[in-house]
Design an enzyme around this catalytic site. Structure first.
Site, PDB file in Angstrom:
ATOM      1  N   ARG A 179      73.145  20.179  28.636  1.00  0.00           N
ATOM      2  CA  ARG A 179      73.487  20.816  28.450  1.00  0.00           C
ATOM      3  C   ARG A 179      74.792  20.162  28.918  1.00  0.00           C
ATOM      4  O   ARG A 179      75.004  18.949  29.331  1.00  0.00           O
ATOM      5  CB  ARG A 179      73.866  22.257  29.286  1.00  0.00           C
ATOM      6  CG  ARG A 179      73.623  21.342  31.061  1.00  0.00           C
ATOM      7  CD  ARG A 179      72.905  22.317  31.836  1.00  0.00           C
ATOM      8  NE  ARG A 179      73.045  22.188  33.267  1.00  0.00           N
ATOM      9  CZ  ARG A 179      72.195  22.437  33.883  1.00  0.00           C
ATOM     10  NH1 ARG A 179      71.047  23.231  33.895  1.00  0.00           N
ATOM     11  NH2 ARG A 179      73.319  22.633  35.450  1.00  0.00           N
ATOM     12  N   HIS A 197      65.793  10.696  27.187  1.00  0.00           N
ATOM     13  CA  HIS A 197      66.486   8.854  26.755  1.00  0.00           C
ATOM     14  C   HIS A 197      67.526   8.377  26.890  1.00  0.00           C
ATOM     15  O   HIS A 197      67.950   7.577  27.660  1.00  0.00           O
ATOM     16  CB  HIS A 197      66.082   9.763  25.460  1.00  0.00           C
ATOM     17  CG  HIS A 197      64.833   9.511  24.813  1.00  0.00           C
ATOM     18  ND1 HIS A 197      64.347   9.607  23.604  1.00  0.00           N
ATOM     19  CD2 HIS A 197      63.656   8.733  25.505  1.00  0.00           C
ATOM     20  CE1 HIS A 197      62.787   9.444  23.681  1.00  0.00           C
ATOM     21  NE2 HIS A 197      62.615   9.320  24.606  1.00  0.00           N
ATOM     22  N   ALA A 227      66.070  18.480  15.409  1.00  0.00           N
ATOM     23  CA  ALA A 227      65.868  16.595  16.095  1.00  0.00           C
ATOM     24  C   ALA A 227      66.192  16.113  17.340  1.00  0.00           C
ATOM     25  O   ALA A 227      65.481  15.946  18.151  1.00  0.00           O
ATOM     26  CB  ALA A 227      66.314  15.919  15.289  1.00  0.00           C
ATOM     27  N   ALA A 228      67.544  16.871  17.807  1.00  0.00           N
ATOM     28  CA  ALA A 228      68.041  16.739  19.055  1.00  0.00           C
ATOM     29  C   ALA A 228      67.101  17.573  20.174  1.00  0.00           C
ATOM     30  O   ALA A 228      67.365  16.809  21.421  1.00  0.00           O
ATOM     31  CB  ALA A 228      69.282  16.203  19.241  1.00  0.00           C
ATOM     32  N   GLU A 238      67.162   9.783  16.493  1.00  0.00           N
ATOM     33  CA  GLU A 238      66.874  11.403  15.922  1.00  0.00           C
ATOM     34  C   GLU A 238      68.059  11.881  14.543  1.00  0.00           C
ATOM     35  O   GLU A 238      67.414  13.096  13.887  1.00  0.00           O
ATOM     36  CB  GLU A 238      67.552  12.127  16.549  1.00  0.00           C
ATOM     37  CG  GLU A 238      66.436  12.489  17.960  1.00  0.00           C
ATOM     38  CD  GLU A 238      66.868  11.038  19.287  1.00  0.00           C
ATOM     39  OE1 GLU A 238      67.665  10.436  19.277  1.00  0.00           O
ATOM     40  OE2 GLU A 238      65.406  12.109  20.403  1.00  0.00           O
ATOM     41  N   GLU A 287      69.068  28.613  33.115  1.00  0.00           N
ATOM     42  CA  GLU A 287      67.679  27.796  32.648  1.00  0.00           C
ATOM     43  C   GLU A 287      67.066  28.523  31.626  1.00  0.00           C
ATOM     44  O   GLU A 287      66.476  29.072  32.000  1.00  0.00           O
ATOM     45  CB  GLU A 287      67.558  25.897  33.137  1.00  0.00           C
ATOM     46  CG  GLU A 287      68.690  25.645  33.442  1.00  0.00           C
ATOM     47  CD  GLU A 287      68.670  24.525  31.837  1.00  0.00           C
ATOM     48  OE1 GLU A 287      68.235  24.895  31.178  1.00  0.00           O
ATOM     49  OE2 GLU A 287      69.793  23.971  31.745  1.00  0.00           O
TER      50      GLU A 287
HETATM   51  C1  FMN Z   1      69.417  24.766  24.630  1.00  0.00           C
HETATM   52  C2  FMN Z   1      69.212  23.567  25.291  1.00  0.00           C
HETATM   53  C3  FMN Z   1      69.572  23.027  25.885  1.00  0.00           C
HETATM   54  C4  FMN Z   1      69.308  21.292  26.621  1.00  0.00           C
HETATM   55  N1  FMN Z   1      69.512  21.241  27.920  1.00  0.00           N
HETATM   56  C5  FMN Z   1      69.265  20.267  28.539  1.00  0.00           C
HETATM   57  C6  FMN Z   1      69.838  19.591  29.101  1.00  0.00           C
HETATM   58  O1  FMN Z   1      70.872  20.402  29.882  1.00  0.00           O
HETATM   59  N2  FMN Z   1      69.424  18.124  30.073  1.00  0.00           N
HETATM   60  C7  FMN Z   1      67.846  18.103  29.736  1.00  0.00           C
HETATM   61  O2  FMN Z   1      67.557  16.948  30.097  1.00  0.00           O
HETATM   62  N3  FMN Z   1      67.260  18.181  28.603  1.00  0.00           N
HETATM   63  C8  FMN Z   1      68.336  19.729  28.510  1.00  0.00           C
HETATM   64  N4  FMN Z   1      67.567  20.318  26.887  1.00  0.00           N
HETATM   65  C9  FMN Z   1      65.557  19.664  26.360  1.00  0.00           C
HETATM   66  C10 FMN Z   1      66.132  17.806  25.261  1.00  0.00           C
HETATM   67  O3  FMN Z   1      67.059  18.210  24.379  1.00  0.00           O
HETATM   68  C11 FMN Z   1      65.245  18.046  24.276  1.00  0.00           C
HETATM   69  O4  FMN Z   1      63.825  17.375  25.904  1.00  0.00           O
HETATM   70  C12 FMN Z   1      65.142  16.501  23.685  1.00  0.00           C
HETATM   71  O5  FMN Z   1      64.052  16.350  23.728  1.00  0.00           O
HETATM   72  C13 FMN Z   1      65.728  15.313  24.235  1.00  0.00           C
HETATM   73  O6  FMN Z   1      66.241  13.823  23.702  1.00  0.00           O
HETATM   74  P1  FMN Z   1      65.594  12.609  24.210  1.00  0.00           P
HETATM   75  O7  FMN Z   1      63.826  12.926  24.124  1.00  0.00           O
HETATM   76  O8  FMN Z   1      66.362  11.875  22.975  1.00  0.00           O
HETATM   77  O9  FMN Z   1      66.063  12.563  25.467  1.00  0.00           O
HETATM   78  C14 FMN Z   1      67.453  21.215  26.062  1.00  0.00           C
HETATM   79  C15 FMN Z   1      67.176  21.699  24.625  1.00  0.00           C
HETATM   80  C16 FMN Z   1      67.768  22.790  24.305  1.00  0.00           C
HETATM   81  C17 FMN Z   1      67.247  23.806  23.113  1.00  0.00           C
HETATM   82 MN    MN Z   2      65.214  10.211  21.591  1.00  0.00          MN
END
Ligand code: FMN
Ligand code: MN
Length: 489
Positions: A179, A197, A227-228, A238, A287
């Site tokens: 976010r 990550h 993916a993200a 990703e 959240e």
């Molecule tokens: C709408 C939405 C908002 C998200 N916001 C956050 C956030 O603010 N912080 C966070 O750590 N993960 C957030 N996530 C979860 C991450 O996107 C998810 O865990 C993802 O695997 C993170 O990528 P990474 O594995 O490269 O760290 C969110 C997911 C969604 C669908």
């Molecule tokens: Mn990642």
């Protein structure tokens, strides 16, 4: 096609659309998007996005907001882009599915066939460069940035987004959904949970006393968001993962300041640097578990020095809320297939299905169905589903059921829990697992939580002697259906 293989990537290219705009035209033809004029970016767009998605989870339309009061007409917000059974199948390049299980199975079959990532290709230019605001000209206030829920602490420009960062040690680029709150016209904040990550990467820069370069895409092809926001492995890009899903490389251009890859056909991209020493309050934000579990916290600011945007940009919006959310259907489907694939790669046989229920925001209540083959199989299934990368973060319940139970059918799952489970024997616990300050059951660091693995399968030792299910046989059902069709309309 469910049987397509990645080695035949060229044959399974998803060429049904080029970018988000193209996709919107497809959605319009399918009757899968509603246009809404005049809704206010302060609260109304959030409330409409939340409640329309909840009316019919997995079947509700996407919403395209235009003529947003106070902003230029044409500056739009899209809510719930791929969050529907048919829209998701189109984005993934899969056949129109009958139901959840069919979609999950088709997606898992594709992964099983050996889907490989396809790295992005660099292009000289793209629509994202139609407008570039630099330094003093940066003004985030010209974009309709929604204030989502009444108790939120600010406006969020990044929800359905991609936060792009480069690992300073290896050069690997991560692109994740975190976010992003707007402080003022050229300052934002990014919230990243411990273990993510982007958080690990930014801390590497900060440990050296350096700012962390970042590019944030706030509107783009849903395949990138899919993916993200999933747990893709460390050091796997990703962007490459999304390219693998589409069967062709994602086109990127290099950002001006830091040479970060940004999708050439994205809608709105911010570029700047996270500054380690300078902090401001971020949050609170409603959240994904459905709560305000953490207070506003001091986070490093991100100074935005470039804004790249297409003419009439479309900001994509995914809003966490009390589930079901406007992104949890798509998350549930994709995560279910990922867990299925990962547990099989860890050696688990006999998997018949997986579903991550939306009531658990697609993370907290996951069900895996197996055809039991040996004593201990159910425990293995539960432990693997809970601990594989795709299923680990912020989980709570994993329920293991027999193959005659549809894991996506909550009624069936509850029935299995009621009739095939002896609670003191069949519920096991995992303690100190990867969680987050967003978990309402946690009050302080360290952010780990406890889990239950529920074995709701027929007890293995006497499963063949387990009482028979009291229902008409499939043949008898078919017979009466054929004879009295009017009763089944
Ligand atoms: C709408 C939405 C908002 C998200 N916001 C956050 C956030 O603010 N912080 C966070 O750590 N993960 C957030 N996530 C979860 C991450 O996107 C998810 O865990 C993802 O695997 C993170 O990528 P990474 O594995 O490269 O760290 C969110 C997911 C969604 C669908
Ligand atoms: Mn990642």
């Amino acid at each position: 096609m469910a049987t397509e293989t990645l080695s035949a990537a060229g044959e399974r290219r998803n060429d049904t659309y080029d970018d988000l705009r193209d996709l919107l035209a497809r959605f319009a033809e399918m009757g899968e998007v509603e246009r809404v004029d005049g809704a206010d970016a302060r609260l109304e767009i959030g409330a409409l996005s939340e409640t329309v998605a909840q009316r019919n989870p997995g079947r509700a339309p996407a919403l395209l907001f235009d003529r947003i009061p106070g902003y230029a007409p044409g500056f739009r917000i899209l809510s719930g882009a791929a969050n529907g059974l048919r829209r998701l199948a189109l984005v993934l390049g899969l056949p129109d599915p009958k139901n959840e299980t069919e979609l999950v199975k088709a997606y898992r079959d594709r992964m099983h066939a050996g889907l490989a990532p396809i790295p992005p290709t660099e292009v000289k230019s793209g629509p994202i460069l139609e407008n570039v605001d630099r330094d003093g000209a940066v003004d985030l206030d010209k974009f309709p940035v929604p204030f989502v829920h009444e108790l939120d602490g600010g406006r969020y420009i990044g929800t359905d987004d991609l936060v792009v960062m480069r690992d300073p040690d290896t050069g690997w680029v991560n692109a994740a959904t975190y976010r992003v709150m707007v402080h003022d016209k050229n300052t934002v904040a990014i919230w990243m949970s411990p273990g993510k990550h982007g958080r690990i990467i930014s801390e590497k820069y900060f440990a050296k006393g350096e700012p962390c370069p970042v590019a944030i895409s706030c509107g783009q092809d849903p395949i990138l968001f899919l993916a993200a926001h999933q747990e893709i492995d460390w050091e796997l890009s990703e962007l490459a993962y999304a390219g693998g899903q589409r069967g062709r490389p994602i086109e990127i251009v290099r950002s001006e300041l830091y040479g970060l890859p940004i999708p050439a056909r994205a809608e709105l991209v911010l570029e700047g640097e996270m500054v380690p020493g300078e902090k401001r309050l971020e949050g609170p934000f409603g959240e994904f578990m459905g709560y305000y579990a953490s207070e506003a916290t001091e986070l490093p600011i991100v100074r935005i020095r470039r804004v790249y945007w297409r003419n009439d940009p479309i900001l994509t919006l995914a809003i966490p809320s009390r589930p079901p959310e406007n992104f949890t259907f798509a998350r549930a489907a994709v995560k279910s297939a990922m867990i299925w694939d990962e547990v099989e790669k860890a050696g688990l046989p006999g998997v018949a299905g997986v579903w991550c229920h939306e009531a658990g925001a697609g993370r907290l209540f996951n069900v895996i169905a197996i055809k039991q083959l040996y004593a201990g199989h159910a425990t293995q299934a539960g432990m693997l589903a809970a601990n594989c990368h795709a299923g680990n973060y912020a989980g709570r319940w994993v329920v293991v059921v027999d193959e005659d139970i549809d894991p996506s059918n909550m009624f069936d799952v509850v029935w299995a829990m009621c009739t095939r489970c002896d609670p003191p024997e069949d519920i096991q616990f995992i303690r100190r697992a990867w969680s987050t300050p967003l978990d309402p059951m946690l009050r302080q660091a360290p952010w780990h939580n406890n889990r239950a693995i529920v074995d709701a399968c027929r007890p293995y030792g006497w499963k063949d002697k387990f009482p028979r299910v009291a229902e008409a046989s499939p043949e008898l059902k078919a017979q009466v259906r054929a004879k009295w069709p009017q009763l089944y309309r």
